[in-house]
Design a protein around this motif. Sequence first.
Motif, PDB file in Angstrom:
ATOM      1  N   GLY A  62       0.811  -1.225   0.000  1.00  0.00           N
ATOM      2  CA  GLY A  62       0.000   0.000   0.000  1.00  0.00           C
ATOM      3  C   GLY A  62       0.838   1.266   0.000  1.00  0.00           C
ATOM      4  N   GLU A  63       2.171   1.108  -0.073  1.00  0.00           N
ATOM      5  CA  GLU A  63       3.070   2.276  -0.020  1.00  0.00           C
ATOM      6  C   GLU A  63       3.365   2.791  -1.429  1.00  0.00           C
ATOM      7  N   LYS A  64       3.812   4.062  -1.469  1.00  0.00           N
ATOM      8  CA  LYS A  64       4.247   4.650  -2.741  1.00  0.00           C
ATOM      9  C   LYS A  64       5.629   4.094  -3.086  1.00  0.00           C
ATOM     10  N   ILE A  65       5.758   3.568  -4.280  1.00  0.00           N
ATOM     11  CA  ILE A  65       7.040   2.962  -4.691  1.00  0.00           C
ATOM     12  C   ILE A  65       7.429   3.471  -6.077  1.00  0.00           C
ATOM     13  N   ASN A  66       8.671   3.216  -6.453  1.00  0.00           N
ATOM     14  CA  ASN A  66       9.111   3.517  -7.813  1.00  0.00           C
ATOM     15  C   ASN A  66       8.412   2.540  -8.760  1.00  0.00           C
ATOM     16  N   ARG A  67       7.917   3.044  -9.888  1.00  0.00           N
ATOM     17  CA  ARG A  67       7.185   2.170 -10.813  1.00  0.00           C
ATOM     18  C   ARG A  67       8.059   1.018 -11.322  1.00  0.00           C
ATOM     19  N   PHE A  68       9.358   1.194 -11.317  1.00  0.00           N
ATOM     20  CA  PHE A  68      10.229   0.107 -11.777  1.00  0.00           C
ATOM     21  C   PHE A  68      10.140  -1.119 -10.854  1.00  0.00           C
ATOM     22  N   ASN A  69       9.613  -0.940  -9.644  1.00  0.00           N
ATOM     23  CA  ASN A  69       9.457  -2.077  -8.728  1.00  0.00           C
ATOM     24  C   ASN A  69       8.000  -2.486  -8.560  1.00  0.00           C
ATOM     25  N   HIS A  70       7.171  -2.109  -9.506  1.00  0.00           N
ATOM     26  CA  HIS A  70       5.717  -2.285  -9.361  1.00  0.00           C
ATOM     27  C   HIS A  70       5.214  -3.514 -10.100  1.00  0.00           C
ATOM     28  N   LEU A  71       4.181  -4.141  -9.527  1.00  0.00           N
ATOM     29  CA  LEU A  71       3.431  -5.190 -10.226  1.00  0.00           C
ATOM     30  C   LEU A  71       2.230  -4.505 -10.872  1.00  0.00           C
ATOM     31  N   HIS A  72       2.128  -4.584 -12.186  1.00  0.00           N
ATOM     32  CA  HIS A  72       1.082  -3.839 -12.894  1.00  0.00           C
ATOM     33  C   HIS A  72      -0.305  -4.306 -12.459  1.00  0.00           C
ATOM     34  N   GLN A  73      -1.134  -3.338 -12.048  1.00  0.00           N
ATOM     35  CA  GLN A  73      -2.463  -3.677 -11.519  1.00  0.00           C
ATOM     36  C   GLN A  73      -3.597  -3.377 -12.493  1.00  0.00           C
ATOM     37  N   SER A  74      -3.281  -2.846 -13.662  1.00  0.00           N
ATOM     38  CA  SER A  74      -4.331  -2.462 -14.626  1.00  0.00           C
ATOM     39  C   SER A  74      -3.680  -2.215 -15.982  1.00  0.00           C
ATOM     40  N   THR A  75      -4.525  -2.057 -17.000  1.00  0.00           N
ATOM     41  CA  THR A  75      -3.970  -1.688 -18.308  1.00  0.00           C
ATOM     42  C   THR A  75      -3.364  -0.280 -18.234  1.00  0.00           C
ATOM     43  N   GLN A  76      -3.930   0.573 -17.366  1.00  0.00           N
ATOM     44  CA  GLN A  76      -3.353   1.924 -17.220  1.00  0.00           C
ATOM     45  C   GLN A  76      -1.927   1.844 -16.675  1.00  0.00           C
ATOM     46  N   ASP A  77      -1.681   0.906 -15.771  1.00  0.00           N
ATOM     47  CA  ASP A  77      -0.309   0.705 -15.279  1.00  0.00           C
ATOM     48  C   ASP A  77       0.617   0.293 -16.431  1.00  0.00           C
ATOM     49  N   LEU A  78       0.113  -0.580 -17.304  1.00  0.00           N
ATOM     50  CA  LEU A  78       0.937  -1.023 -18.443  1.00  0.00           C
ATOM     51  C   LEU A  78       1.236   0.152 -19.379  1.00  0.00           C
ATOM     52  N   ILE A  79       0.229   1.001 -19.582  1.00  0.00           N
ATOM     53  CA  ILE A  79       0.416   2.186 -20.441  1.00  0.00           C
ATOM     54  C   ILE A  79       1.421   3.139 -19.784  1.00  0.00           C
ATOM     55  N   ASN A  80       1.252   3.369 -18.487  1.00  0.00           N
ATOM     56  CA  ASN A  80       2.160   4.280 -17.772  1.00  0.00           C
ATOM     57  C   ASN A  80       3.593   3.772 -17.799  1.00  0.00           C
ATOM     58  N   LYS A  81       3.745   2.462 -17.775  1.00  0.00           N
ATOM     59  CA  LYS A  81       5.093   1.877 -17.861  1.00  0.00           C
ATOM     60  C   LYS A  81       5.761   2.309 -19.177  1.00  0.00           C
ATOM     61  N   VAL A  82       5.048   2.161 -20.288  1.00  0.00           N
ATOM     62  CA  VAL A  82       5.616   2.519 -21.598  1.00  0.00           C
ATOM     63  C   VAL A  82       5.922   4.021 -21.662  1.00  0.00           C
ATOM     64  N   LYS A  83       5.012   4.820 -21.114  1.00  0.00           N
ATOM     65  CA  LYS A  83       5.237   6.273 -21.127  1.00  0.00           C
ATOM     66  C   LYS A  83       6.453   6.641 -20.274  1.00  0.00           C
ATOM     67  N   MET A  84       6.591   5.951 -19.144  1.00  0.00           N
ATOM     68  CA  MET A  84       7.756   6.193 -18.284  1.00  0.00           C
ATOM     69  C   MET A  84       9.043   5.848 -19.039  1.00  0.00           C
ATOM     70  N   GLN A  85       9.024   4.752 -19.781  1.00  0.00           N
ATOM     71  CA  GLN A  85      10.231   4.353 -20.507  1.00  0.00           C
ATOM     72  C   GLN A  85      10.562   5.332 -21.634  1.00  0.00           C
ATOM     73  N   ARG A  86       9.527   5.855 -22.284  1.00  0.00           N
ATOM     74  CA  ARG A  86       9.800   6.864 -23.315  1.00  0.00           C
ATOM     75  C   ARG A  86      10.444   8.090 -22.677  1.00  0.00           C
ATOM     76  N   LEU A  87       9.903   8.503 -21.533  1.00  0.00           N
ATOM     77  CA  LEU A  87      10.453   9.653 -20.810  1.00  0.00           C
ATOM     78  C   LEU A  87      11.928   9.423 -20.460  1.00  0.00           C
ATOM     79  N   LEU A  88      12.232   8.257 -19.927  1.00  0.00           N
ATOM     80  CA  LEU A  88      13.625   7.959 -19.536  1.00  0.00           C
ATOM     81  C   LEU A  88      14.546   7.920 -20.761  1.00  0.00           C
ATOM     82  N   GLY A  89      14.033   7.394 -21.876  1.00  0.00           N
ATOM     83  CA  GLY A  89      14.826   7.380 -23.118  1.00  0.00           C
ATOM     84  C   GLY A  89      15.136   8.796 -23.571  1.00  0.00           C
ATOM     85  N   GLN A  90      14.147   9.688 -23.420  1.00  0.00           N
ATOM     86  CA  GLN A  90      14.356  11.091 -23.803  1.00  0.00           C
ATOM     87  C   GLN A  90      15.382  11.768 -22.906  1.00  0.00           C
TER      88      GLN A  90
END
Length: 496
Positions: free
Chosen positions: A67-95
């Motif tokens: 129930g704590e706030k964690i870095n998304r890199f250590n997260h178990l995806h709980q929804s399709t929105q989590d999966l989408i946010n993962k890809v967006k996070m990776q694009r951001l890091l690539g940039q």
Amino acid sequence: MALMTAKEYIDSLRALKTRVYMFGEKVENWVDHPIIRPSINSVAMTYALAQDPQYEELMTATSNLTGEKINRFNHLHQSTQDLINKVKMQRLLGQKTAACFQRCVGMDAFNAVYSTTFEIDEKYGTHYHENFKKFLTMVQEKDLTVDGAMTDPKGDRSKAPHELSDPDLYVHVVEQRPDGIVVSGAKAHQTGSINSHWHIFMPTIAMGPDDKAWAVSFACPSDVDGIYMVYGRQSCDTRKMENGSIDRGNQKFGGQEALVVLDNVFIPNEYIFLNGENEFAGVMVERFAGYHRQSYGGCKVGVGDVLIGAAATAAEYNGVERASHVKDKLIEMVHLNETLYSCGIACSCEGCPTKAGNYQIDLMLANVCKQNVTRFPYEIARLAEDLAGGLMVTMPADSDFNSDTVVGKDGETLGEICNKYFAAKDGVKTEYRQRILRLLENMCLGTAAVGYRTESMHGAGSPQAQRIVISRQANLAEKKKLAKFIAGIPVEEENK
Ligand code: SF4
Ligand code: FE
């Protein structure tokens, strides 16, 4: 501690006793080594952005375990929105890095191992899922970087692990003990291994009943007794050891791959996630590969954004940005890049829950994503080289541009001559042209080309691996039925 800062992450690496070898020698202070440090800076960016309120939604998540706030890199995806946010996070890091930031392999391993261990326990009454949940809770609480290690060296690819003359070519169990197992072998091309606090090891192929000793998954600290790493070279890597920063291309960031060797490493029972249930080796591989093929629809796109920006800047400095063919090439690069992103988003939107409750991607679309990644970055890089012009590979050293050595009859220095003949359009410093061309060289041919080109080909599985999954998922029989119906061919009749 919930979220580490970038500085805390780098300091935490100093406390590790990870054994690293490069150029035939042990590297004692690998954290500050000029070839290794840029890759550490890339991972550190995954910590830095998580501290920035503007990126909170992408970079952090709420743990389903604590129930704590964690870095998304250590997260178990709980929804399709989590999966989408993962890809967006990776694009951001690539940039932000224009390089491989390495931490995704752990994230993809977490999600693959979580769902697979649930299903192994369901069938065999083992305790792998509980082991894994405890392990991941510790990782989330300490905000660790964990490496997901999959690719075995393999040797003769036509043979199964048990058929090889050298059993170590796949990681395997050499001894079963009441309190754990002893493992040996190696993982090759291992992204981010030196920069990770812990490793999760997984099998690399589906295994038969004779390969039970090789059907093994577990976690261990990166500096545990018996583990060491041999650093992988990258094109132009020794540029990072030169004085001055321009010829490096990417000023601060880089990627990292190494050979990780396990020499009779003891793994306590609590860190074992698979031990002989061979039919689940393939499940784990397919899930990890699916997640990592999705990942490439984010990270490569972010790096592509930087490459497109560099090519557009080079064209601008040459005074040709208004030429119609230049505009058209940039449009083509953007189109290819956004197509990759579309695939990454699509396979996330079409994700579904696993039996364990975390979400996995749509397997077909993730494999199509990665198959495109084996091609489009090459075309984007080709167009970038077209726009950059030949100077990106023929320009003298930065030290020539700064040299006071007199070379001209009127006392002109080498530096003055270089600045005169490599001038950009009026109003743009020659130094800026140098910088952007060196960045292009780095991304198309230098250290970053590992991540943008060859890794696009072979990372997350070589092209043929995706084609196998695509053919399995293609359902041609159904497509044939559709065609026959439209064409007026009675299906039953035709089968007689
Ligand atoms: Fe992450 Fe991309 Fe590097 Fe894989 S290649 S670890 S997805 S940045
Ligand atoms: Fe990769």
